[in-house]
Design an enzyme around this catalytic site. Structure first.
Site, PDB file in Angstrom:
ATOM      1  N   LYS A  32       0.583  -1.035   0.217  1.00  0.00           N
ATOM      2  CA  LYS A  32       0.010   0.323  -0.174  1.00  0.00           C
ATOM      3  C   LYS A  32       0.561   1.599  -0.071  1.00  0.00           C
ATOM      4  O   LYS A  32       1.734   1.336   0.782  1.00  0.00           O
ATOM      5  CB  LYS A  32      -1.023   0.576   1.340  1.00  0.00           C
ATOM      6  CG  LYS A  32      -2.020   0.925   1.019  1.00  0.00           C
ATOM      7  CD  LYS A  32      -2.667   1.032   2.210  1.00  0.00           C
ATOM      8  CE  LYS A  32      -2.172   1.434   4.171  1.00  0.00           C
ATOM      9  NZ  LYS A  32      -2.046   3.157   3.849  1.00  0.00           N
ATOM     10  N   ASP A  59      -2.994   4.445  -2.109  1.00  0.00           N
ATOM     11  CA  ASP A  59      -4.527   4.923  -1.176  1.00  0.00           C
ATOM     12  C   ASP A  59      -4.458   6.088  -0.677  1.00  0.00           C
ATOM     13  O   ASP A  59      -4.221   7.064   0.442  1.00  0.00           O
ATOM     14  CB  ASP A  59      -4.079   4.201   0.666  1.00  0.00           C
ATOM     15  CG  ASP A  59      -4.856   4.647   1.585  1.00  0.00           C
ATOM     16  OD1 ASP A  59      -6.669   4.988   0.985  1.00  0.00           O
ATOM     17  OD2 ASP A  59      -4.584   4.778   2.544  1.00  0.00           O
ATOM     18  N   LYS A  61      -7.406   7.577  -0.973  1.00  0.00           N
ATOM     19  CA  LYS A  61      -8.735   8.490  -0.733  1.00  0.00           C
ATOM     20  C   LYS A  61      -9.419  10.107  -1.400  1.00  0.00           C
ATOM     21  O   LYS A  61      -9.979  10.915   0.290  1.00  0.00           O
ATOM     22  CB  LYS A  61      -9.196   8.545   1.074  1.00  0.00           C
ATOM     23  CG  LYS A  61      -8.455   7.548   1.294  1.00  0.00           C
ATOM     24  CD  LYS A  61      -8.241   7.804   3.067  1.00  0.00           C
ATOM     25  CE  LYS A  61      -7.417   6.590   4.143  1.00  0.00           C
ATOM     26  NZ  LYS A  61      -6.220   6.660   3.972  1.00  0.00           N
ATOM     27  N   ASP A  64     -14.054  14.549  -3.317  1.00  0.00           N
ATOM     28  CA  ASP A  64     -14.171  15.719  -3.657  1.00  0.00           C
ATOM     29  C   ASP A  64     -15.680  15.696  -4.792  1.00  0.00           C
ATOM     30  O   ASP A  64     -16.216  15.148  -4.736  1.00  0.00           O
ATOM     31  CB  ASP A  64     -13.347  16.170  -4.499  1.00  0.00           C
ATOM     32  CG  ASP A  64     -12.509  17.462  -5.028  1.00  0.00           C
ATOM     33  OD1 ASP A  64     -13.985  18.459  -5.390  1.00  0.00           O
ATOM     34  OD2 ASP A  64     -11.656  18.236  -3.976  1.00  0.00           O
ATOM     35  N   THR A 120     -10.480   3.348  11.338  1.00  0.00           N
ATOM     36  CA  THR A 120     -10.512   3.151  12.382  1.00  0.00           C
ATOM     37  C   THR A 120      -9.576   3.333  13.446  1.00  0.00           C
ATOM     38  O   THR A 120     -10.657   2.604  15.155  1.00  0.00           O
ATOM     39  CB  THR A 120      -9.314   1.087  12.150  1.00  0.00           C
ATOM     40  OG1 THR A 120      -8.415   1.949  11.481  1.00  0.00           O
ATOM     41  CG2 THR A 120     -10.169  -0.213  10.552  1.00  0.00           C
ATOM     42  N   ARG A 212       2.651  -0.899  10.661  1.00  0.00           N
ATOM     43  CA  ARG A 212       3.169  -0.887  11.675  1.00  0.00           C
ATOM     44  C   ARG A 212       4.664  -2.095  12.375  1.00  0.00           C
ATOM     45  O   ARG A 212       5.399  -2.734  12.531  1.00  0.00           O
ATOM     46  CB  ARG A 212       3.446  -0.062  13.368  1.00  0.00           C
ATOM     47  CG  ARG A 212       3.270   1.773  12.184  1.00  0.00           C
ATOM     48  CD  ARG A 212       2.844   3.005  13.447  1.00  0.00           C
ATOM     49  NE  ARG A 212       1.324   2.583  12.585  1.00  0.00           N
ATOM     50  CZ  ARG A 212       0.198   3.872  13.757  1.00  0.00           C
ATOM     51  NH1 ARG A 212       0.144   4.208  14.313  1.00  0.00           N
ATOM     52  NH2 ARG A 212      -0.675   3.754  13.552  1.00  0.00           N
TER      53      ARG A 212
END
Length: 240
Positions: A32, A59, A61, A64, A120, A212
């Site tokens: 990603k 990614d 997102k 608009d 999340t 992570r």
């Protein structure tokens, strides 16, 4: 074929990405690339990743007005990534236009397009008080997933905890891509609605996004292998 474990390349430069990927011994990955990295390195990074045989979830997102998203997706389609996304809260018309842009701009296969429902990091208290959205996070995710399906998107981004709700309300082939994945020994950081890889699989996730837990590990390759094993010894791949 797309692997079900997506590694979030949460880095700020191509050099950091190359150092990280050097430990993966030529293994084909699904990675990603988010806003931080793409805004620093641009399309050249995507070309490098593709040259090394990796699949890419871009990614960004997008959120608009419908025409702007249509034009942006028409351009992004030419990068020939595997997966892109929009914010479901942009509305059905915006999501429909995103698919139109991808279809018109694609040189070969159209990238799959998914919609972000609720991040999340969101809680019911947060969406009620700061976004003025009534009801629970779960109700919001269910509604947004249904709207994404109406708009002909391929699936949604949601917490693994909401996957069963999406499964009950959307078609069987509707994809669920789930961030908020942590191993048992990891801290939650800014995530609220999280699970382990094994829990996500049991809940029905098609893909998990792991950042992570892998990128900050002492041995990223070993951690990746551990998560693959936890996902399941069969380690099924998912067709485009």
């Amino acid at each position: 074929m797309l692997q079900p474990i997506i590694i979030a390349l949460d880095f700020s430069s191509k050099e950091e990405v190359n150092r990280f990927l050097s430990s993966f011994r030529g293994e084909e990955l699904f990675v990603k690339v988010g806003m931080e990295l793409f805004y620093q390195e641009g399309p050249d990074l995507l070309r490098m990743l593709k040259d090394h045989g990796h699949h890419i979830f871009l990614d960004l997102k997008l959120h608009d007005i419908p025409t702007t998203v249509y034009k942006a997706m028409k351009g992004l389609a030419k990068l020939e990534v595997d997966l892109v996304n929009v914010h479901a809260m942009g509305g059905v018309e915006m999501m429909k236009r995103s698919i139109e842009g991808l279809e018109e701009g694609s040189l070969h296969n159209r990238p799959k397009c998914i919609a972000v429902t609720q991040l999340t990091s969101s809680t019911t208290a947060f969406i009620n008080s700061e976004l003025s959205i009534q009801g629970t996070v779960e109700q919001s995710v269910t509604k947004l997933a249904s709207q994404a399906e109406i708009a002909r998107l391929d699936g949604v981004v949601c917490s693994p905890l909401e996957v069963p709700l999406v499964r009950r309300n959307c078609r069987e082939s509707f994809l669920t891509i789930t961030p908020g994945i942590r191993t048992e020994r990891d801290r939650l950081d800014d995530q609220k609605r999280v699970t382990t890889p094994l829990e996500a699989k049991k809940l029905g996730s098609n893909f998990i996004v792991v950042g992570r837990s892998i990128t900050k590990a002492k041995d990223p390759f070993q951690t990746y292998q551990f998560i693959k094993e936890e996902w399941g010894t069969s380690y099924e791949t998912t067709s485009r």
